[in-house]
Design a protein around this motif. Structure first.
Motif, mmCIF file in Angstrom:
data_model
loop_
_atom_site.group_PDB
_atom_site.id
_atom_site.type_symbol
_atom_site.label_atom_id
_atom_site.label_comp_id
_atom_site.label_asym_id
_atom_site.label_seq_id
_atom_site.Cartn_x
_atom_site.Cartn_y
_atom_site.Cartn_z
ATOM 1 N N TRP A 1 22.013 20.859 47.721
ATOM 2 C CA TRP A 1 21.751 21.514 46.451
ATOM 3 C C TRP A 1 20.981 22.829 46.600
ATOM 4 N N LYS A 2 20.039 22.863 47.494
ATOM 5 C CA LYS A 2 19.155 24.017 47.607
ATOM 6 C C LYS A 2 19.932 25.281 47.987
ATOM 7 N N GLY A 3 19.722 26.334 47.206
ATOM 8 C CA GLY A 3 20.335 27.621 47.495
ATOM 9 C C GLY A 3 21.781 27.755 47.072
ATOM 10 N N LYS A 4 22.365 26.721 46.488
ATOM 11 C CA LYS A 4 23.769 26.762 46.070
ATOM 12 C C LYS A 4 23.875 27.317 44.648
ATOM 13 N N GLN A 5 24.808 28.232 44.430
ATOM 14 C CA GLN A 5 25.061 28.782 43.106
ATOM 15 C C GLN A 5 25.883 27.839 42.237
ATOM 16 N N GLU A 6 26.714 27.045 42.889
ATOM 17 C CA GLU A 6 27.591 26.135 42.156
ATOM 18 C C GLU A 6 27.839 24.888 43.001
ATOM 19 N N ILE A 7 27.809 23.720 42.350
ATOM 20 C CA ILE A 7 28.057 22.466 43.049
ATOM 21 C C ILE A 7 28.974 21.587 42.200
ATOM 22 N N THR A 8 29.648 20.648 42.851
ATOM 23 C CA THR A 8 30.438 19.639 42.149
ATOM 24 C C THR A 8 29.614 18.359 42.169
ATOM 25 N N VAL A 9 29.140 17.952 41.002
ATOM 26 C CA VAL A 9 28.106 16.923 40.922
ATOM 27 C C VAL A 9 28.608 15.538 41.324
ATOM 28 N N LEU A 10 29.774 15.098 40.783
ATOM 29 C CA LEU A 10 30.206 13.718 40.971
ATOM 30 C C LEU A 10 30.329 13.314 42.439
ATOM 31 N N PRO A 11 31.062 14.055 43.292
ATOM 32 C CA PRO A 11 31.151 13.624 44.693
ATOM 33 C C PRO A 11 29.807 13.652 45.409
ATOM 34 N N LEU A 12 28.927 14.594 45.031
ATOM 35 C CA LEU A 12 27.609 14.645 45.664
ATOM 36 C C LEU A 12 26.751 13.455 45.258
ATOM 37 N N MET A 13 26.861 13.038 43.995
ATOM 38 C CA MET A 13 26.099 11.872 43.552
ATOM 39 C C MET A 13 26.610 10.600 44.220
ATOM 40 N N LYS A 14 27.922 10.530 44.449
ATOM 41 C CA LYS A 14 28.467 9.377 45.170
ATOM 42 C C LYS A 14 27.975 9.374 46.617
ATOM 43 N N LYS A 15 27.866 10.555 47.223
ATOM 44 C CA LYS A 15 27.338 10.631 48.586
ATOM 45 C C LYS A 15 25.878 10.206 48.635
ATOM 46 N N LEU A 16 25.095 10.673 47.643
ATOM 47 C CA LEU A 16 23.689 10.283 47.589
ATOM 48 C C LEU A 16 23.565 8.770 47.423
ATOM 49 N N SER A 17 24.383 8.203 46.535
ATOM 50 C CA SER A 17 24.362 6.748 46.338
ATOM 51 C C SER A 17 24.673 6.027 47.644
ATOM 52 N N PHE A 18 25.676 6.534 48.372
ATOM 53 C CA PHE A 18 26.064 5.902 49.632
ATOM 54 C C PHE A 18 24.943 6.006 50.659
ATOM 55 N N ASP A 19 24.271 7.155 50.721
ATOM 56 C CA ASP A 19 23.171 7.326 51.673
ATOM 57 C C ASP A 19 22.005 6.400 51.355
ATOM 58 N N VAL A 20 21.683 6.273 50.062
ATOM 59 C CA VAL A 20 20.605 5.362 49.664
ATOM 60 C C VAL A 20 20.982 3.924 50.008
ATOM 61 N N ILE A 21 22.244 3.568 49.757
ATOM 62 C CA ILE A 21 22.716 2.225 50.069
ATOM 63 C C ILE A 21 22.627 1.949 51.563
ATOM 64 N N CYS A 22 23.029 2.916 52.366
ATOM 65 C CA CYS A 22 22.968 2.742 53.820
ATOM 66 C C CYS A 22 21.542 2.490 54.281
ATOM 67 N N SER A 23 20.594 3.144 53.634
ATOM 68 C CA SER A 23 19.199 2.974 53.996
ATOM 69 C C SER A 23 18.656 1.628 53.546
ATOM 70 N N LEU A 24 18.911 1.269 52.282
ATOM 71 C CA LEU A 24 18.328 0.048 51.721
ATOM 72 C C LEU A 24 19.068 -1.215 52.147
ATOM 73 N N LEU A 25 20.392 -1.145 52.225
ATOM 74 C CA LEU A 25 21.162 -2.335 52.558
ATOM 75 C C LEU A 25 21.220 -2.589 54.055
ATOM 76 N N PHE A 26 21.363 -1.502 54.827
ATOM 77 C CA PHE A 26 21.625 -1.656 56.250
ATOM 78 C C PHE A 26 20.505 -1.153 57.151
ATOM 79 N N GLY A 27 19.619 -0.312 56.609
ATOM 80 C CA GLY A 27 18.593 0.285 57.447
ATOM 81 C C GLY A 27 19.157 1.261 58.462
ATOM 82 N N ILE A 28 20.275 1.906 58.115
ATOM 83 C CA ILE A 28 20.916 2.854 59.032
ATOM 84 C C ILE A 28 20.246 4.219 58.900
ATOM 85 N N GLU A 29 19.916 4.812 60.017
ATOM 86 C CA GLU A 29 19.181 6.069 60.033
ATOM 87 C C GLU A 29 20.007 7.231 59.492
ATOM 88 N N GLN A 30 19.313 8.281 59.041
ATOM 89 C CA GLN A 30 19.983 9.486 58.557
ATOM 90 C C GLN A 30 20.585 10.263 59.724
#
Length: 287
Positions: free
Chosen positions: A157-186
């Motif tokens: 998000w930082k420094g971007k003039q335009e973003i597509t929100v839905l796919p980015l929110m799905k990616k964020l959800s997936f990253d949070v899930i990977c952390s909380l469900l599996f403990g997989i590192e970033q």
């Protein structure tokens, strides 16, 4: 006998069998089951792929009410809506009502997930999953979620003039899930592999269950097998961590491995853990 006439008689027989098997009863909900076998499947798939499934369902409720019947993926189906309906389904035992997911959903998500279970089995798995969401455990997850959100905002998000929100929110959800469900590192390759397989698996869930090469359903099944093997390896790692004194509530898998049934003291099987982790992963990503 003329071959054309034989084929005609055969088709008539099939038609009569279909009609006979689809006769309505006064005890059945209203509305036609639709075209034999296909039913309303194509309408639902179109709505799913255009992200208008919720609108499609609400229009159906407005038109036919909170209870109606339809055919999905070759199966006669009853559609019900509302808090009372949900309570009736999830609190009834199998002698009163039994519910089942579509064939594609069951084969990809597994038959031991909470969405497929009834009665005491449903309660046992539900209690195990709820132990992951205890207030004292949720406090430990806030820091992980905050870290994932900060990293995501900085990267995408930082420094971007335009973003597509839905796919980015799905990616964020997936990253949070990977952390909380599996403990997989970033930033690891394991997340990248998992997200690729997961997307292919999701594509097969809402598809016509024809298991032929190059079909969406076949790709979904193959991706599901890869995800399952990935989770089995991860479960083995978590078992070793628990033996070394790891926190049993550091992620969903360690939590489920540490849970014991209050009646017999037995833990969840590996298949039960895999099926329910996949279900939670799917539900969390889609919502």
């Amino acid at each position: 006998m003329n071959p054309s006439f034989t084929v005609f008689l055969f088709l008539v027989l099939i038609f009569l069998l279909l009609v006979k098997g689809r006769k309505s009863s006064n005890k059945l909900p209203p509305v036609s089951l639709g075209i034999p076998i296909i039913g309303h499947s194509l309408q639902l798939l179109k709505a799913m792929r255009t992200n208008t499934a919720e609108k499609w369902l609400h229009e159906r409720i407005q038109k036919y009410g909170s209870v109606s019947k339809l055919t999905l993926f070759g199966k006669p189906t009853v559609f019900i809506y509302g808090n009372e309906a949900n309570k009736f389904v999830f609190t009834s035992d199998s002698s009163t009502i039994s519910y089942s997911q579509t064939t594609s959903l069951k084969m990809i998500l597994g038959d031991q997930c909470i969405a497929e279970l009834c009665g005491q089995d449903h309660k046992r798995i539900r209690d195990a999953l709820l132990s992951f969401l205890k207030p004292e455990s949720l406090k430990n997850y806030v820091g992980k979620m905050d870290e994932e959100v900060r990293m995501h905002m900085e990267t995408h998000w930082k420094g971007k003039q335009e973003i597509t929100v839905l796919p980015l929110m799905k990616k964020l959800s997936f990253d949070v899930i990977c952390s909380l469900l599996f403990g997989i590192e970033q930033g690891g390759s394991r997340r990248d592999k998992l997200v690729t397989w997961f997307q292919q698996m999701i594509g097969g869930i809402w598809s016509v269950p024809i298991n032929l090469p190059f079909t969406r359903f076949n790709r979904g099944l193959r991706a599901s097998a890869r995800v399952r093997n990935f989770l089995k390896d991860l479960i083995a790692e978590k078992r070793m961590e628990l033996k070394k004194g790891a926190d049993p509530h550091q992620d969903l898998i360690t939590c489920l491995l540490s849970t014991r049934d209050e009646n017999n003291g037995e833990g969840m099987t590996e298949k039960e853990i895999v099926d329910n982790v996949i279900l939670v992963l799917t539900a969390g990503h889609d919502n």
